[in-house]
Write an enzyme that holds these catalytic residues in place. Structure first.
Site, PDB file in Angstrom:
ATOM      1  N   VAL A   1      29.627  63.752  36.890  1.00 54.39           N
ATOM      2  CA  VAL A   1      28.241  63.443  36.550  1.00 54.39           C
ATOM      3  C   VAL A   1      28.000  63.827  35.097  1.00 54.39           C
ATOM      4  CG1 VAL A   1      25.821  63.864  37.095  1.00 54.39           C
ATOM      5  CG2 VAL A   1      27.533  63.889  38.921  1.00 54.39           C
TER       6      VAL A   1
ATOM      7  N   VAL B   1      31.710  67.675  35.448  1.00 56.76           N
ATOM      8  CA  VAL B   1      30.627  67.369  34.528  1.00 56.76           C
ATOM      9  C   VAL B   1      31.170  66.611  33.323  1.00 56.76           C
ATOM     10  CG1 VAL B   1      30.849  69.612  33.382  1.00 56.76           C
ATOM     11  CG2 VAL B   1      28.700  68.340  33.222  1.00 56.76           C
ATOM     12  N   LYS B   2      30.446  65.574  32.917  1.00 59.31           N
ATOM     13  CA  LYS B   2      30.789  64.795  31.735  1.00 59.31           C
ATOM     14  C   LYS B   2      29.881  65.231  30.587  1.00 59.31           C
ATOM     15  CE  LYS B   2      31.379  60.355  32.193  1.00 59.31           C
ATOM     16  NZ  LYS B   2      31.139  58.940  32.563  1.00 59.31           N
ATOM     17  N   ILE B   3      30.494  65.535  29.456  1.00 62.66           N
ATOM     18  CA  ILE B   3      29.734  66.026  28.314  1.00 62.66           C
ATOM     19  C   ILE B   3      30.085  65.193  27.075  1.00 62.66           C
ATOM     20  CG2 ILE B   3      29.282  68.009  26.818  1.00 62.66           C
ATOM     21  CD1 ILE B   3      29.999  69.788  29.169  1.00 62.66           C
TER      22      ILE B   3
END
Length: 219
Positions: free
Chosen positions: A54, A84-86
């Site tokens: 996400v 997590v996508k950053i």
């Protein structure tokens, strides 16, 4: 391979193929499903996906961090792992390094990579995965395959555990080229996954074999 979608029907069909390791999403993909982000992630989790990525919302470090903490709380109630996508900006790199220090078990995917130098910096920051945007890079006159090769060389030469997860494709040729150039894996939309398997020539060949086999039974 990973599936780049939040569509429940597509995910369910793709999982049955036995080649999908997880699902990647972003705000644009989630918007298509017209469901609140948390609710859609919970629904995806019920399908038995191993890991769901996400993307954090925001434009700077503070907003990235605030949304990461919301995602982390959601992670606690899911059966699937929640990564997590950053975005790979200066503020994104700061958050990546902090997460890997304070939340070492959280899988971090550095996204929105358009160049080799971004990927290199994200590797140094501790990202588990890098997502070079292949088609978007090519649309901006960047040699995506050369950039992937350079990232892979940097990772291998220094013994990093970071993997390259190529993303953003318009055709299956780009997927194959990215993997040959050095990407460890790729995240692809459902329509391209189908194109990689159910090719017209293959379907026709199967039909011929089936017809011939039925003819043998008649004889």
């Amino acid at each position: 391979m990973y599936l780049d979608t939040a569509n429940l029907s597509q995910i369910e069909k793709a999982l049955k193929m036995g080649v999908i390791k997880g699902v990647t999403t972003n705000p644009t993909i989630l918007l298509k499903e017209k469901t609140k982000r948390e609710d859609q992630i919970r629904a995806i989790d019920k399908l038995g996906v191993a890991i769901i990525y996400v993307q954090v919302l925001g434009l700077d470090y503070k907003s990235f961090k605030e949304d990461f903490l919301k995602i982390y709380e959601l992670k606690k109630e899911l059966r699937a792992d929640l990564g997590v996508k950053i975005p790979t900006t200066s503020d994104g790199l700061r958050l990546i390094s902090e997460i890997k220090k304070d939340f070492p078990l959280v899988k971090v995917l550095a996204t929105a990579i358009y160049s080799a130098d971004q990927g290199i910096l994200a590797s140094i920051a501790g990202a588990d995965l890098l997502a070079p945007y292949v088609n978007r890079m090519e649309n901006n006159n960047v040699d995506a395959m050369d950039a992937i090769g350079k990232m892979r060389t940097f990772i291998d030469d220094r013994g990093y555990d970071t993997q390259i997860l190529a993303a953003s494709f318009k055709n299956t040729g780009q997927i194959v080229n990215a993997l040959v150039a050095g990407a460890h894996t790729a995240t692809i939309p459902y329509d391209l996954l189908v194109q990689m398997t159910d090719k017209d020539v293959v379907i026709k060949a199967v039909e011929v074999f089936n017809n011939d086999g039925n003819s043998l039974e008649i004889e």
